[in-house]
Design a protein around this motif. Structure first.
Motif, PDB file in Angstrom:
ATOM      1  N   ASP A 185       0.800  -1.225   0.000  1.00  0.00           N
ATOM      2  CA  ASP A 185       0.000   0.000   0.000  1.00  0.00           C
ATOM      3  C   ASP A 185       0.837   1.281   0.000  1.00  0.00           C
ATOM      4  N   ALA A 186       0.129   2.399  -0.138  1.00  0.00           N
ATOM      5  CA  ALA A 186       0.773   3.709  -0.230  1.00  0.00           C
ATOM      6  C   ALA A 186       1.539   4.052   1.042  1.00  0.00           C
ATOM      7  N   GLU A 187       1.043   3.641   2.179  1.00  0.00           N
ATOM      8  CA  GLU A 187       1.723   3.946   3.444  1.00  0.00           C
ATOM      9  C   GLU A 187       3.086   3.263   3.489  1.00  0.00           C
ATOM     10  N   PHE A 188       3.157   2.002   3.031  1.00  0.00           N
ATOM     11  CA  PHE A 188       4.443   1.300   3.012  1.00  0.00           C
ATOM     12  C   PHE A 188       5.367   1.946   1.977  1.00  0.00           C
TER      13      PHE A 188
ATOM     14  N   PHE B 175       5.479   4.997   1.058  1.00  0.00           N
ATOM     15  CA  PHE B 175       5.980   6.236   1.651  1.00  0.00           C
ATOM     16  C   PHE B 175       7.125   5.935   2.615  1.00  0.00           C
ATOM     17  N   ALA B 176       6.969   4.891   3.444  1.00  0.00           N
ATOM     18  CA  ALA B 176       7.998   4.528   4.420  1.00  0.00           C
ATOM     19  C   ALA B 176       9.299   4.094   3.740  1.00  0.00           C
TER      20      ALA B 176
ATOM     21  N   ARG C 251       7.969   9.139  -3.120  1.00  0.00           N
ATOM     22  CA  ARG C 251       7.370   8.385  -2.014  1.00  0.00           C
ATOM     23  C   ARG C 251       5.931   7.944  -2.298  1.00  0.00           C
ATOM     24  N   SER C 252       5.510   8.028  -3.557  1.00  0.00           N
ATOM     25  CA  SER C 252       4.151   7.620  -3.910  1.00  0.00           C
ATOM     26  C   SER C 252       4.097   6.118  -4.200  1.00  0.00           C
TER      27      SER C 252
ATOM     28  N   ARG D 295      10.076  -3.391   8.012  1.00  0.00           N
ATOM     29  CA  ARG D 295      10.253  -2.077   8.633  1.00  0.00           C
ATOM     30  C   ARG D 295      11.426  -2.179   9.601  1.00  0.00           C
TER      31      ARG D 295
END
Length: 157
Positions: free
Chosen positions: A104-107, A109-110, A116-117, A150
Motif C-alpha cells: 500500500d501507499a503507506e508502506f 511512503f515509508a 514516495r508515492s 520495517r
C-alpha cells in the motif's frame, strides 16, 4: 569491509547502550548494502542514514532460491555503502509478506524513495523485481510474494 571493522562498528554501537541492554548479548550482525548496484547501495543507504527510509521490500522467492534465511523481527544489520563503508546500524521491527499488488501507499511512503508515492514504488520495484526474477528463473507477477520489512536506525556512524 573486514570482519574486524564490522566488529568495531558493532562495539561502538554497544558502547552507547546501558550495561544490561539485550543487544549486548547479541552476536555481531550481518553487514550489507541495499539494492543490486553500487548506485542503489549509496542512494538507499543515504536515505536510511538520513531517516527518510524506514522500510524495504524484498522478493521472498530470492530467499528461497538462494537458500538464505529471511530476516526476523529484532535482527540487527550494519548498512554499508557501495565502498563497504558503514553508514548505520538498523533493527528490524516488523515483517509482513504481501502480494506485490497489495503493497500500500503507506508502506511505499515509508520506503522513502523517489516522490514516495505508491505509483513510484510500483514502477521502481517492478523493474527491480524483474531483474531479480530473471536472475532466479521466475516469472514476475502481480501476486509475487514481497517481504515488507520495517526497521529503525539505532546507531549512525
Amino acid at each position: 569491509m573486514s570482519a574486524q571493522s564490522i566488529d568495531a562498528i558493532w562495539l561502538a554501537y554497544l558502547s552507547t547502550l546501558p550495561g544490561d541492554h539485550p543487544h549486548r548479548a547479541a552476536a555481531s550482525p550481518s553487514a550489507w548494502g541495499f539494492g543490486d548496484s553500487p548506485a542503489m547501495a549509496d542512494a538507499l543507504g543515504q536515505l536510511v542514514q538520513q531517516g527518510s527510509k524506514t522500510a524495504t521490500a524484498s522478493l521472498v522467492w530470492e530467499y528461497e532460491h538462494d537458500q538464505q534465511p529471511m530476516p526476523t523481527v529484532g535482527d540487527m544489520s550494519i548498512i554499508l555503502d557501495s565502498s563497504e563503508k558503514p553508514l548505520c546500524v538498523i533493527e528490524t521491527t516488523e515483517l509482513r509478506i504481501l502480494p506485490y499488488n497489495e503493497v500500500d501507499a503507506e508502506f511505499a511512503f515509508a520506503e522513502g524513495e523517489g516522490d514516495r508515492s505508491l505509483e513510484y514504488w510500483r514502477e521502481a520495484h517492478w523493474r527491480f523485481f524483474s531483474r531479480s526474477c530473471q536472475r532466479i528463473g521466475r516469472e514476475i507477477s502481480e501476486t509475487m510474494p514481497i517481504l515488507c520489512e520495517r526497521f529503525r536506525v539505532v546507531y549512525r556512524v
